[in-house]
Design a protein around this motif. Structure first.
Motif, mmCIF file in Angstrom:
data_model
loop_
_atom_site.group_PDB
_atom_site.id
_atom_site.type_symbol
_atom_site.label_atom_id
_atom_site.label_comp_id
_atom_site.label_asym_id
_atom_site.label_seq_id
_atom_site.Cartn_x
_atom_site.Cartn_y
_atom_site.Cartn_z
ATOM 1 N N HIS A 125 0.956 39.597 -23.886
ATOM 2 C CA HIS A 125 1.253 39.712 -22.504
ATOM 3 C C HIS A 125 0.742 41.414 -22.282
ATOM 4 O O HIS A 125 0.260 41.426 -20.811
ATOM 5 C CB HIS A 125 2.563 39.583 -22.098
ATOM 6 N N CYS A 126 0.954 42.046 -22.801
ATOM 7 C CA CYS A 126 0.353 43.499 -22.558
ATOM 8 C C CYS A 126 -1.101 43.451 -22.689
ATOM 9 O O CYS A 126 -1.594 44.123 -21.480
ATOM 10 C CB CYS A 126 0.679 44.746 -23.899
ATOM 11 N N ARG A 127 -1.856 42.698 -23.421
ATOM 12 C CA ARG A 127 -3.128 42.861 -23.344
ATOM 13 C C ARG A 127 -3.563 42.014 -22.020
ATOM 14 O O ARG A 127 -4.553 42.503 -21.311
ATOM 15 C CB ARG A 127 -4.097 41.888 -24.496
ATOM 16 N N GLU A 128 -2.975 40.957 -21.688
ATOM 17 C CA GLU A 128 -3.105 40.196 -20.354
ATOM 18 C C GLU A 128 -3.083 40.976 -19.117
ATOM 19 O O GLU A 128 -3.809 41.116 -18.214
ATOM 20 C CB GLU A 128 -2.271 38.952 -20.184
ATOM 21 N N VAL A 150 14.427 49.744 -22.926
ATOM 22 C CA VAL A 150 13.400 48.830 -23.149
ATOM 23 C C VAL A 150 13.405 47.969 -24.100
ATOM 24 O O VAL A 150 13.797 48.297 -25.611
ATOM 25 C CB VAL A 150 11.879 49.648 -23.371
ATOM 26 N N ASP A 151 13.675 46.621 -23.968
ATOM 27 C CA ASP A 151 13.859 45.614 -25.205
ATOM 28 C C ASP A 151 12.959 44.541 -24.939
ATOM 29 O O ASP A 151 13.092 43.460 -25.874
ATOM 30 C CB ASP A 151 15.385 45.122 -25.125
ATOM 31 N N GLU A 152 11.889 44.515 -24.066
ATOM 32 C CA GLU A 152 10.903 43.427 -24.010
ATOM 33 C C GLU A 152 9.726 44.054 -23.235
ATOM 34 O O GLU A 152 9.833 45.198 -22.576
ATOM 35 C CB GLU A 152 11.379 42.405 -22.745
ATOM 36 N N ILE A 153 8.636 43.886 -23.847
ATOM 37 C CA ILE A 153 7.263 44.443 -23.424
ATOM 38 C C ILE A 153 6.242 43.264 -22.869
ATOM 39 O O ILE A 153 6.286 42.124 -23.203
ATOM 40 C CB ILE A 153 6.457 45.114 -24.517
ATOM 41 N N PRO A 154 5.552 43.714 -22.148
ATOM 42 C CA PRO A 154 5.304 44.876 -21.531
ATOM 43 C C PRO A 154 6.444 45.264 -20.401
ATOM 44 O O PRO A 154 7.225 44.602 -19.858
ATOM 45 C CB PRO A 154 4.004 44.785 -20.649
ATOM 46 N N VAL A 189 9.575 44.164 -15.723
ATOM 47 C CA VAL A 189 9.257 43.435 -17.150
ATOM 48 C C VAL A 189 8.499 42.482 -16.936
ATOM 49 O O VAL A 189 8.839 41.645 -16.152
ATOM 50 C CB VAL A 189 10.617 43.364 -17.811
ATOM 51 N N GLY A 190 7.652 42.426 -18.107
ATOM 52 C CA GLY A 190 6.717 41.126 -18.372
ATOM 53 C C GLY A 190 5.428 41.560 -17.684
ATOM 54 O O GLY A 190 5.118 42.593 -17.340
ATOM 55 N N ARG A 201 2.911 43.746 -7.740
ATOM 56 C CA ARG A 201 4.080 44.459 -8.352
ATOM 57 C C ARG A 201 3.893 45.946 -8.759
ATOM 58 O O ARG A 201 4.716 46.677 -8.458
ATOM 59 C CB ARG A 201 4.762 43.253 -9.097
ATOM 60 N N ALA A 202 2.725 46.270 -9.308
ATOM 61 C CA ALA A 202 2.591 47.300 -9.763
ATOM 62 C C ALA A 202 2.393 48.487 -8.747
ATOM 63 O O ALA A 202 2.879 49.388 -8.436
ATOM 64 C CB ALA A 202 1.335 47.360 -10.662
ATOM 65 N N GLU A 203 1.418 47.866 -7.604
ATOM 66 C CA GLU A 203 1.458 48.681 -6.305
ATOM 67 C C GLU A 203 2.665 49.005 -5.913
ATOM 68 O O GLU A 203 3.143 50.048 -5.073
ATOM 69 C CB GLU A 203 0.385 48.047 -5.296
#
Length: 120
Positions: free
Chosen positions: A41-44, A80-84, A100-101, A107-109
């Protein structure tokens, strides 16, 4: 360093991001992105978010590797218990928003606006 599964963008974000000490010493808001190179998910997310990172020089974007034990105190403090996991801190380094996720660019903006524009 290239990460498996299309993680070149994640490696670029880690390379381009600001280091934690510099970010906390600056007067700008901070985005903390907790990740692992092994996290699909982090790579995505990185495929979408690297452009967001580059488009916002008014914030310090810090990639926090959860495989680096020296970061444990920080991720435990922020729950933090889940990444991203994304923590958006204002210029005073107060947590204002968490996502999270694998978040969208919208959402980042929105997270960035919440720390750059007071009251959002």
């Amino acid at each position: 360093v290239a990460f498996a599964g299309g993680g070149d963008e994640l490696a670029a974000m880690a390379r381009d991001g600001m280091d934690l000490q510099t970010a906390f010493g600056a007067s700008k808001p901070v985005v903390l992105e907790f990740y692992s190179k092994d996290c699909a998910h982090c790579r995505e997310s990185s495929k979408r978010l690297h452009e967001v990172e580059r488009a916002h020089p008014e914030v310090s974007w810090v990639m926090v590797d959860t495989q680096d034990e020296s970061n444990r105190v920080l991720w435990e403090r922020l729950g933090v218990d889940e990444i991203p996991h994304f923590a958006f801190l204002d210029a005073g380094k107060e947590l204002r928003r968490t996502e999270v996720g694998p978040i969208s660019t919208d959402r980042a903006e929105a997270g960035i606006r919440s720390v750059v524009i007071p009251g959002m």
